[in-house]
Structures are given as C-alpha cells and as structure tokens.
Design a protein around this motif. Structure first.
Motif, short mmCIF file in Angstrom:
data_model
loop_
_atom_site.label_atom_id
_atom_site.label_comp_id
_atom_site.label_asym_id
_atom_site.label_seq_id
_atom_site.Cartn_x
_atom_site.Cartn_y
_atom_site.Cartn_z
N THR A 40 0.87 -1.18 0.00
CA THR A 40 0.00 0.00 0.00
C THR A 40 0.90 1.23 0.00
O THR A 40 1.77 1.35 0.85
N ASP A 41 0.70 2.11 -0.97
CA ASP A 41 1.56 3.29 -1.07
C ASP A 41 1.04 4.43 -0.22
O ASP A 41 1.81 5.16 0.38
N ALA A 81 -3.39 7.48 -12.17
CA ALA A 81 -2.13 7.02 -11.58
C ALA A 81 -2.35 5.87 -10.60
O ALA A 81 -1.41 5.29 -10.09
N VAL A 82 -3.64 5.55 -10.33
CA VAL A 82 -3.93 4.60 -9.25
C VAL A 82 -4.15 3.19 -9.79
O VAL A 82 -4.88 2.98 -10.76
N LEU A 83 -3.51 2.22 -9.15
CA LEU A 83 -3.66 0.82 -9.57
C LEU A 83 -4.88 0.20 -8.91
O LEU A 83 -5.72 -0.39 -9.57
N TRP A 84 -4.95 0.33 -7.59
CA TRP A 84 -6.16 -0.14 -6.89
C TRP A 84 -6.38 0.66 -5.61
O TRP A 84 -5.47 1.33 -5.11
N ASP A 122 -14.88 -5.83 -2.55
CA ASP A 122 -14.08 -6.95 -3.05
C ASP A 122 -12.59 -6.65 -3.16
O ASP A 122 -11.76 -7.55 -3.07
N ASN A 123 -12.29 -5.37 -3.36
CA ASN A 123 -10.88 -5.00 -3.49
C ASN A 123 -10.05 -5.44 -2.28
O ASN A 123 -8.88 -5.75 -2.39
N PHE A 124 -10.72 -5.42 -1.13
CA PHE A 124 -10.03 -5.82 0.09
C PHE A 124 -9.52 -7.26 -0.02
O PHE A 124 -8.35 -7.54 0.22
N ARG A 171 -2.91 2.00 -3.97
CA ARG A 171 -1.64 1.61 -4.58
C ARG A 171 -1.51 2.31 -5.92
O ARG A 171 -2.44 2.31 -6.72
N THR A 172 -0.35 2.91 -6.16
CA THR A 172 -0.14 3.62 -7.42
C THR A 172 0.37 2.66 -8.48
O THR A 172 0.91 1.60 -8.15
#
Ligand code: ATP
Ligand code: MG
Lengths: 416, 229
Positions: A53-54, A94-97, A117-119, A243-244
């Motif tokens: 996690t960024d 710029a964001v991955l998730w 669900d991303n979690f 996350r980027t």
C-alpha cells in the motif's frame, strides 16, 4: 583445564548462592532482551501488517491516528470522507487499486469494517501474502459478514451464524437488532490486526444505519427482506488504502490528495508514519532499557558480593591449591572463571527465557490488544547485550580474583 | 640425578614484612630419604620455614636448594611447577578441597602435573587413586563429599593426595594435632609406610615431642634459627 573443572565444581557446590546469582542475572537479561525483542517484534509486526500500500487516505487530520485506526484498528476516525471523493481517486489514472474502509460499528469488542471486493483481492501483508479463506467466501450480500480468524476463534462462531452488530465501538445498548448479519466466510490466520475484524459490504454498512439519520434507531425497524442494494446509496467511508501504478507517482499523488479542493483529505505514506511512531516510542524503550540495565547492575553486584564474601573461607582452599603447584595466576584465573561462568550462565538462561516469554505472550498479546508481535531472531543489539553481560561479569571477577591472587602470594601456607 | 641432600638452606632470612624478619636460618640440611622431625614452639616459624622449602615464600636473603634446584634462582611459575611435581604437602587440617569428592581430591596432583601422572604404579590415574585410597582403608568413601568424613579420615585422604605419583619430598605440618593419641600413632604408621613405598624424604613438623622417637633425625628450629620470634 583443571582450573575450569575446579571453577565448575566450586560453583556447583555452592548451588544455592550460585543459583540465586545466576537467577538474578538471568532476570535482568530477560528484561533487557525482552524489552528489545518486544520493541523489534512490534516493529516487524506493524510493518508486516500492511504491504504494497503506497498511501493511506482519510479525512484531514493527524497522520498517526489515521494510520492507527485505518490499519491497526486502534482509535477512531474523527471524520468521514465522501464516497464521491473516494470514487474520484479510485478512478485516478495514476492509481492501480484502492480499498475503501468504513468503520464505526462493532460486535462484542471486535471492529466491523465495511469494505468491498478490493479488500479480498488486493490487501497484502508481510510482503506478498494475500488474504485466504479458511472457510466460506467473500461477503457479497447486504447482510453478509466475514470474520477474521481471531474473531471466529474467540467467539466460537461458525458459518451461517447470525450476528447482531452494535453501533459505536463500545459494547452499546444501541444494537441494530433489526438487522442480523450472517457469517458467510472466515479468513485464514494472518497474525495481523486483520484477524480481529468483522468484514461486511459497504451496502451492509449503509443498510445498518438506514433510518438512523438522527443518531438513534428508527422508530419502526425496517425488515431485512425489504432492504435492497438499489435502495441504498453509499455516501461516506472512513478511509481508503491506495496503490499507485508506479511508485514514482506516490509523492505527486500524495500532494494532489492533500490539496484536493472539493474536500480536505490527508494522504500518508504508511512506512514514514510508522517511523514517527517508533521515534515516539523510542523514549519509552530507552526508559525500559535503563531500568533493565539497573537490574543488571544489581544482579552483577549480587554476584560480586557472593564471590567476595566467600573469599575468607576460601583462603585455606587457596593455600591447598598452591601446595599442589597451582600458580598464583591460576588462582586468579579460578576466580575470573567463576564469575564468567556465572554471568555466562545467567546470560544464556535470560536469553532463553526472553525468547520463551516472547513466544508465550505473542498470541495472547495479538489477540487481546491487537498488537501484532512478530517472532524475531537474534539481533546485533542482543548479541551486544550478551557480550556486555559476560564481559562485565568477568571484569567484576577481577575484584575477588585480585584479592585471591594477593592472598595466594602473601599468606604462604599459614592461611586459615 | 638423586642428590644426597634433599634440602639445603643457607643463610636464609625471611620476614612477611621485609623489615621485620621472622626467620633466620644459618644452615639446614636434610638428607635424601630421611625422615626428619622438625619441632619448635608455636610461633617460632615452622610453617614459615615450610613455605620457604616449598617455594611458596621466597627469602629476602640466602639460598634454598630443594631436590637439586635452588628455589631462590627460579621464576615463580617454575617454583610452582617444581613444588607440584616433586612435593606432597599435608596441613594440620582442612587439607581437602571442600567441593570435590575423595576421588577428585586424591587425583588432583596427577591432573595438575604430568610428572605425578607418569609416576603412578597402577595403569590409570583412577586405578591408582583407588589403590591408594584402599591402602589407607577408605575405599568405601571414594565418591563421598570430603566434608562428610571425620577428621582422621580427612587426614588419611590428605596422605593419599600427598604421596600419589611418588613425589620425592613429603612435607607434613602438624598433621596429627587434630587427632587423638591412638589415631596419631596409626596415622604416623601409615604415613611412614606410604612414604617408604614412594621412596620420599619426609619432613614432619610438630610441637608434640612424644612422636619424636619414631624419627631418625630431629631438628629443633631454635637450634638452626637465630630465632626472632
Ligand atoms: N601470613 C602471615 N603474614 C604475616 N605474618 C605471619 C604470617 N604467617 C605467620 N606470620 C608470623 O610469623 C611468625 C611465625 O609463624 P609460623 O606460622 O611460621 O609459626 P609456627 O611455628 O608454624 O607456629 P604454630 O606452631 O602455631 O603453627 C609468627 O610470629 C606469625 O605471627
Ligand atoms: Mg604452623
């Protein structure tokens, strides 16, 4: 060799005082090493809780509180952020998730975290570990709940169990009795605070508070069967993880979030914020280490007293050893060896005890306080402590040894 | 290698504090193989003289030749080695290392000195210990803690330790004064026997002159010492 044997037998014959002395040194080493290992164990544990996690994003406020409540379930969020802002950054190029987190309810002391669900998909801990299900599957429906492994263990819950969630974090009288949730999944053990959470959907979170707009339960509860996702609108969440696509853009994105016009937000880099936490805690660490150091000094002084007071009754022994042809230097060595053996035994025992204690308290601490405590190996600092204890013991041995040496030379054969 | 004189002290002056000598010996000669009785009143410097002979103490003046070596010309470690390898010593009491067993006490000289190890009669050190301890009638006490032995038994263990590995000189400093009359005679008998077996010169210190007749040579400290005490 003979001298070592003599030192050993001599100590063994004074089992009681030797034992007490070793015990007091071991105790201080246990404290010294224990404090250090717990410090490093929590660091490793905290750092292992969240990886990949960024940025952690929440409402404008302090970065440490944000990190603590969003990731470690410690403390509370003071403000929510709008779902619209979340959507904006979730779809940022710029964001991955992103992982949305909405907190504020609890069940028998465990936090309820509403997410999506991303979690299950993207959450990572200790490098590249992802969440696994021990039983069941993700929460999909409005009244579905997934339990962290510690929750399931401690409350003895199983799949299909109906649970009632409370409003707020303290066990509350205000229970959402109308809306029981059903356990559909149980996560595998992660040894992180994830184990202590109950996970529902963002819809579920909204459904729970349907009609609660005034902060109190609705006068007439809405039956579960009448609530559908289409009736619900997700308005706010507490925080989100991000996350980027490229690490390079983290700092730019952080700035963009911090200066986001429509809503005051705070984005933090978790590793940096943890560093702040450690520097806050290092004062406590120093204080505890000083106390342990003082205990060590006491332990070593106990040893010195024991060896020194035995000197008088050992004058005859020294004279006998001299007639057997032992050099005065060997008499000296005998006493140094005795103190070294005591301190080495104390150090070894204390070290072993420290690791045993750490091993024993790890799970309870994790379960009760939610503080992730990693089992950490040897460190330079521990090696340094060990060496310091043995060297200090040997050096203190010089005091009785020098006297024994002088007795050996001056007394001749008329001692005792 | 066997010199006719086991001990030869000449013009020896010694004081625990350099300025106040407690012992001045013009000449003291003990021939090899002799049993010598050394006597003198309490405080006359008998124990001190033994310290000089064994090289635990060094005189301020004079020479101490013991078993062919001049102790005053040797380094401290060399003196310690000479003593450990060639001499057995018996104190008045508390001869034994309290935290070792009978067996460990008796074996000690062999562990400290190769020379003593080489001189044993039996094949191994432990067999030699057993042989000697049995010889002194203590075989049932071999693995006991020495603190549990009676004074007389302890003194016999001290004999065994003094003579193991055939030292050339055995020195006893009032070894019988804590024993009653009967046991005193038995003790002396045993000591003579094992010293003969080891072919050791014996220097026996006592102020109890009733034991004197049993020795072939008697030296009064007051005669050789220009006495200071
Ligand atoms: N370690 C010592 N330091 C200083 N003086 C000592 C020491 N040992 C003995 N002396 C003194 O030296 C003198 C001779 O003592 P020593 O022990 O040789 O006498 P002794 O003839 O063996 O007496 P005893 O028959 O009582 O054993 C005494 O005056 C004694 O006080
Ligand atoms: Mg004396």
């Amino acid at each position: 060799m003979t001298v070592l044997r003599l030192a050993y037998e001599s100590l063994r014959s004074r089992m009681f005082t030797t034992g007490l002395t070793i015990f007091s040194i071991a105790l201080s080493v246990l404290l010294l090493v224990g404090v250090d290992r717990i410090r490093q164990g929590t660091q490793v544990g905290f750092e292992g809780t969240l990886s990949q996690t960024d940025l952690v994003v929440g409402a404008r406020g302090g970065s440490l509180p944000l990190l603590l409540y969003a990731v470690f379930h410690i403390g509370t969020a003071n403000n929510d952020i709008s779902y619209a802002s979340y959507q904006y950054f979730a779809h940022h190029p710029a964001v991955l998730w992103t992982i949305p987190l909405s907190m504020g309810d609890s069940h028998r002391g465990f936090r309820v975290v509403a997410t999506d669900d991303n979690f299950y998909e993207h959450y990572r801990y200790r490098g590249d570990h992802s969440l696994q299900f021990a039983q069941g599957s993700r929460a999909e429906g409005i009244f579905d709940a997934v339990l962290g492994s510690a929750v399931a263990d401690q409350l003895h819950y199983h799949l299909g169990q109906q649970i009632v969630l409370s409003h707020g974090l303290q066990a509350s009288f205000l229970k959402h009795t109308a809306d029981p949730y059903t356990v559909v999944g149980i996560l595998a053990h992660t040894a992180t605070p994830v184990d202590r959470g109950i996970y529902i959907t963002l819809w579920g979170d909204e459904a729970m508070h349907l009609g609660w707009e005034n902060g109190a339960p609705p006068l007439t509860a809405i039956p579960e069967s009448q609530i559908h996702k289409s009736d619900l609108q997700i308005k706010t969440i507490s925080a989100f993880l991000l996350r980027t696509k490229s690490r390079m853009s983290t700092l730019f994105l952080q700035r963009e979030i911090n200066t986001y016009k429509p809503e005051p937000l705070t984005a933090i880099i978790p590793a940096f914020t943890l560093e702040d936490l450690w520097s806050v805690l290092s004062a406590a660490d120093v204080a505890l280490s000083l106390v342990s150091g003082a205990v060590l000094v006491v332990g070593l002084l106990v040893m010195l007293t024991a060896l020194y007071t035995s000197l008088n009754e050992r004058r005859r022994e020294i004279a006998v050893l001299r007639t057997l042809g032992l050099h005065a230097r060997q008499i000296f060595a005998l006493f140094i060896l005795e103190s070294s053996l005591i301190s080495a035994a104390g150090a070894a025992l204390g070290l072993a005890a420290a690791y045993l204690v750490l091993f024993a308290i790890r799970i309870p601490v994790e379960n009760r306080y939610g503080i992730p405590l990693a089992m950490v190996g040897f460190s330079a600092r521990v090696a340094y402590y060990m060496a310091a204890v043995v060297v200090a013991g040997a050096l203190l041995g010089f005091i009785p040894a020098i006297r024994a040496y002088r007795n050996a030379l001056v007394d001749g054969l008329s001692a005792g | 290698m066997i010199s006719p004189e086991a001990i030869h002290l000449k013009n020896v002056v010694f004081g625990y504090e350099p300025r106040t000598p407690v012992l001045e010996v013009g000449e003291l000669v003990v021939e090899t193989g002799k049993r010598v009785f050394l006597y003198g009143p309490s405080g006359s410097g008998k124990t001190t003289l033994l310290g000089l002979i064994t090289g635990v103490l060094t005189p301020q003046q004079g020479s101490c030749a013991v078993l062919g070596k001049d102790m005053t010309k040797m380094s401290a470690p060399a003196r310690d080695r000479h003593r450990g390898a060639e001499m057995g010593y018996i104190f008045q009491s508390f001869n034994l290392i309290p935290y070792l067993t009978v067996r460990q006490n008796v074996a000690l000289p062999c562990h400290v000195h190769k020379r003593r190890r080489q001189n044993i009669v039996a094949q191994t050190v432990s067999k030699e210990v057993e042989r000697l301890v049995a010889r002194l009638g203590l075989d049932t006490h071999l693995d006991r803690n020495v603190k549990k032995l009676s004074t007389g038994q302890q003194q016999r263990v001290a004999i065994a330790r003094a003579v193991i590995g055939k030292p050339r000189l055995v020195i006893a400093d009032e070894p019988t004064s804590s024993l009653d009359a009967n046991r005193r005679a038995d003790f002396l008998e045993l000591l003579f026997e094992v010293c003969d077996e080891a072919q050791a010169t014996l220097v026996f210190v006592s102020h109890d002159r009733s034991l004197m007749e049993r020795f072939e040579e008697r030296i009064a400290l007051s005669e050789i010492s220009r006495g200071c005490a």
